[in-house]
Design a protein around this motif. Structure first.
Motif, PDB file in Angstrom:
ATOM      1  N   PRO A  49     -16.440   9.726   6.813  1.00  0.00           N
ATOM      2  CA  PRO A  49     -16.388  11.064   6.198  1.00  0.00           C
ATOM      3  C   PRO A  49     -17.795  11.618   6.033  1.00  0.00           C
ATOM      4  CG  PRO A  49     -16.075   9.353   4.549  1.00  0.00           C
ATOM      5  CD  PRO A  49     -16.090   8.659   5.871  1.00  0.00           C
ATOM      6  N   PRO A  50     -17.928  12.921   5.794  1.00  0.00           N
ATOM      7  CA  PRO A  50     -19.259  13.500   5.596  1.00  0.00           C
ATOM      8  C   PRO A  50     -20.006  12.817   4.461  1.00  0.00           C
ATOM      9  CG  PRO A  50     -17.592  15.213   5.799  1.00  0.00           C
ATOM     10  CD  PRO A  50     -16.857  13.922   5.692  1.00  0.00           C
ATOM     11  N   ALA A  51     -21.299  12.707   4.620  1.00  0.00           N
ATOM     12  CA  ALA A  51     -22.132  12.079   3.579  1.00  0.00           C
ATOM     13  C   ALA A  51     -21.993  12.845   2.275  1.00  0.00           C
ATOM     14  CB  ALA A  51     -23.587  12.046   4.027  1.00  0.00           C
ATOM     15  N   GLY A  52     -21.906  12.106   1.191  1.00  0.00           N
ATOM     16  CA  GLY A  52     -21.812  12.726  -0.126  1.00  0.00           C
ATOM     17  C   GLY A  52     -20.414  13.149  -0.517  1.00  0.00           C
ATOM     18  N   ALA A  53     -19.436  12.917   0.352  1.00  0.00           N
ATOM     19  CA  ALA A  53     -18.064  13.302   0.035  1.00  0.00           C
ATOM     20  C   ALA A  53     -17.495  12.397  -1.053  1.00  0.00           C
ATOM     21  CB  ALA A  53     -17.196  13.222   1.286  1.00  0.00           C
ATOM     22  N   ALA A  54     -16.450  12.865  -1.710  1.00  0.00           N
ATOM     23  CA  ALA A  54     -15.758  12.060  -2.715  1.00  0.00           C
ATOM     24  C   ALA A  54     -15.139  10.843  -2.036  1.00  0.00           C
ATOM     25  CB  ALA A  54     -14.692  12.914  -3.389  1.00  0.00           C
ATOM     26  N   PRO A  55     -14.684   9.860  -2.821  1.00  0.00           N
ATOM     27  CA  PRO A  55     -14.066   8.682  -2.204  1.00  0.00           C
ATOM     28  C   PRO A  55     -12.976   9.064  -1.218  1.00  0.00           C
ATOM     29  CG  PRO A  55     -14.355   8.321  -4.548  1.00  0.00           C
ATOM     30  CD  PRO A  55     -14.733   9.747  -4.286  1.00  0.00           C
ATOM     31  N   LEU A  56     -12.965   8.387  -0.096  1.00  0.00           N
ATOM     32  CA  LEU A  56     -11.999   8.642   0.965  1.00  0.00           C
ATOM     33  C   LEU A  56     -10.591   8.387   0.449  1.00  0.00           C
ATOM     34  CD1 LEU A  56     -12.342   9.232   4.116  1.00  0.00           C
ATOM     35  CD2 LEU A  56     -11.792   6.820   4.411  1.00  0.00           C
ATOM     36  N   THR A  57      -9.667   9.282   0.747  1.00  0.00           N
ATOM     37  CA  THR A  57      -8.251   9.077   0.444  1.00  0.00           C
ATOM     38  C   THR A  57      -7.530   8.767   1.754  1.00  0.00           C
ATOM     39  OG1 THR A  57      -7.848  11.464   0.591  1.00  0.00           O
ATOM     40  CG2 THR A  57      -8.257  10.538  -1.586  1.00  0.00           C
ATOM     41  N   VAL A  58      -6.770   7.673   1.749  1.00  0.00           N
ATOM     42  CA  VAL A  58      -6.203   7.144   2.980  1.00  0.00           C
ATOM     43  C   VAL A  58      -4.719   6.864   2.790  1.00  0.00           C
ATOM     44  CG1 VAL A  58      -6.354   5.308   4.711  1.00  0.00           C
ATOM     45  CG2 VAL A  58      -8.414   6.034   3.483  1.00  0.00           C
ATOM     46  N   ALA A  59      -3.916   7.211   3.795  1.00  0.00           N
ATOM     47  CA  ALA A  59      -2.513   6.807   3.870  1.00  0.00           C
ATOM     48  C   ALA A  59      -2.341   5.909   5.081  1.00  0.00           C
ATOM     49  CB  ALA A  59      -1.612   8.022   3.984  1.00  0.00           C
ATOM     50  N   ASP A  60      -1.788   4.718   4.863  1.00  0.00           N
ATOM     51  CA  ASP A  60      -1.501   3.772   5.941  1.00  0.00           C
ATOM     52  C   ASP A  60       0.013   3.735   6.117  1.00  0.00           C
ATOM     53  OD1 ASP A  60      -1.309   1.726   7.746  1.00  0.00           O
ATOM     54  OD2 ASP A  60      -2.146   0.173   6.452  1.00  0.00           O
ATOM     55  N   ILE A  61       0.494   4.307   7.227  1.00  0.00           N
ATOM     56  CA  ILE A  61       1.925   4.471   7.445  1.00  0.00           C
ATOM     57  C   ILE A  61       2.457   3.271   8.232  1.00  0.00           C
ATOM     58  CG2 ILE A  61       3.714   6.011   8.283  1.00  0.00           C
ATOM     59  CD1 ILE A  61       1.826   7.151   6.110  1.00  0.00           C
ATOM     60  N   GLY A  62       3.384   2.542   7.624  1.00  0.00           N
ATOM     61  CA  GLY A  62       3.874   1.308   8.228  1.00  0.00           C
ATOM     62  C   GLY A  62       2.902   0.180   7.993  1.00  0.00           C
ATOM     63  N   CYS A  63       2.497   0.004   6.743  1.00  0.00           N
ATOM     64  CA  CYS A  63       1.400  -0.912   6.398  1.00  0.00           C
ATOM     65  C   CYS A  63       1.776  -2.381   6.568  1.00  0.00           C
ATOM     66  CB  CYS A  63       0.931  -0.652   4.978  1.00  0.00           C
ATOM     67  SG  CYS A  63       2.199  -0.966   3.709  1.00  0.00           S
ATOM     68  N   GLY A  64       3.080  -2.695   6.648  1.00  0.00           N
ATOM     69  CA  GLY A  64       3.466  -4.089   6.798  1.00  0.00           C
ATOM     70  C   GLY A  64       2.982  -4.948   5.645  1.00  0.00           C
ATOM     71  N   PRO A  65       2.495  -6.155   5.922  1.00  0.00           N
ATOM     72  CA  PRO A  65       2.094  -7.062   4.853  1.00  0.00           C
ATOM     73  C   PRO A  65       0.732  -6.762   4.240  1.00  0.00           C
ATOM     74  CG  PRO A  65       1.760  -8.119   6.960  1.00  0.00           C
ATOM     75  CD  PRO A  65       2.434  -6.804   7.252  1.00  0.00           C
ATOM     76  N   GLY A  66       0.087  -5.671   4.656  1.00  0.00           N
ATOM     77  CA  GLY A  66      -1.138  -5.229   3.997  1.00  0.00           C
ATOM     78  C   GLY A  66      -2.420  -5.820   4.522  1.00  0.00           C
ATOM     79  N   ASN A  67      -2.345  -6.735   5.502  1.00  0.00           N
ATOM     80  CA  ASN A  67      -3.572  -7.390   5.954  1.00  0.00           C
ATOM     81  C   ASN A  67      -4.512  -6.430   6.668  1.00  0.00           C
ATOM     82  OD1 ASN A  67      -1.357  -7.558   7.914  1.00  0.00           O
ATOM     83  ND2 ASN A  67      -2.804  -8.628   9.239  1.00  0.00           N
TER      84      ASN A  67
END
Length: 294
Positions: A49-67
């Motif tokens: 993300p651009p420098a200085g941006a707020a914490p990245l917000t992420v959606a992981d679709i079909g995340c499975g066991p999370g590894n």
């Protein structure tokens, strides 16, 4: 994706809606190294993300066991990450192992969500929407892309990878066995997903037409699998799951079908001195949404 299942109490007809697959996260993770490598290759091409941006917000679709979701937190330690899946088994393991605050000041959460119906809230846009080896389970998934891109912040990224090995012996033999006279009444069509995944050029055209700057490529991994019947062990975590679910609690049928499939795989994939080579093609896409106009 990893939908929940119901056991078949009676033999379903070929025209009955197929039961959704029951998933075994520990079986899936038996080949975690090979399964993780494509995501690492995808992750390496996702821009920061651009420098200085707020914490990245992420959606992981079909995340499975999370590894692999956890790898997002390694890349962006203060990110706010939500993994979505529709398998209770997968979500339970992901929550047990990874949910909560991360050492870098971010957080990972895992919630129920089905890619076929999930829509991001445009009022709370994500910086990154990612999907790893899940969209091949979703018929018509390219039709979801416009809404997902609408749920990205300006300059945000949508990235995914999907297998494209449905013409490999592992899948051709499985589909042929399901459609054979001995099994077609119970299993016809249960192993066919080839039409769901586009070719790389089609994904590229689609994403560019939606206004993104897209990077699309494919790779064939020559996976060297150890042990006895390693290709069968691999597909037990993925392609074979809908078939086993359709057979329900009929252990005799499960054993018979698995033995027949195993014998066919043994002829198609001969072991070598260092293991069994299992070629596996995958398609990758990274699409960047235009930044806001100043």
């Amino acid at each position: 994706m990893h939908p929940d299942a119901h056991p078949a109490s009676a033999t379903p007809s070929a025209s009955a809606p197929p039961p959704a697959a029951t998933w075994d996260p520990r079986q899936y993770l038996r080949h975690a190294g090979h399964r993780t490598r494509p995501f690492l290759d995808l992750l390496a091409r996702i821009p920061d993300p651009p420098a200085g941006a707020a914490p990245l917000t992420v959606a992981d679709i079909g995340c499975g066991p999370g590894n692999v979701t956890a790898l997002l937190a390694d890349r962006w330690p203060n990110a706010l990450i939500t993994g979505f899946d529709n398998s209770a088994e997968m979500l339970d393991l992901a929550t047990e192992r990874y949910a909560g605050p991360t050492p870098g000041g971010g957080r990972m959460d895992f919630v129920a969500g089905d890619a076929t119906t999930w829509t991001p809230d445009p009022a709370r846009p994500y910086d990154l929407i990612v999907s790893n080896a899940a969209l091949q389970w979703v018929p018509g998934h390219p039709g979801l892309f416009p809404a997902w891109l609408d749920g990205l912040a300006p300059g945000g990224t949508f990235a995914f990878q999907v297998p494209k090995n449905f013409d490999a012996p592992s899948h051709v033999l499985l589909a042929a066995l399901c459609d054979s006279p001995a099994w077609r009444d119970r299993l016809a069509g249960r192993a066919r997903r080839d039409a769901r995944v586009l070719e790389p050029a089609d994904y590229l055209t689609l994403l560019e037409n939606l206004g993104c700057e897209a990077d699309v490529w494919d790779t064939t991994y020559l996976q060297l699998l150890p042990g006895e019947d390693p290709v069968l062990d691999w597909v037990k975590g993925t392609a074979l799951r809908p078939v086993l679910t359709a057979l329900g609690d009929d252990q005799r049928a499960i054993d018979t079908f698995t033995t027949q499939y195993r014998d066919a795989l043994r002829e198609a994939y001969l072991p070598g001195p260092h293991g069994t080579v299992f070629p596996f093609r995958r398609i990758f896409a990274v699409a960047r949404k235009p930044a806001a106009q100043s």
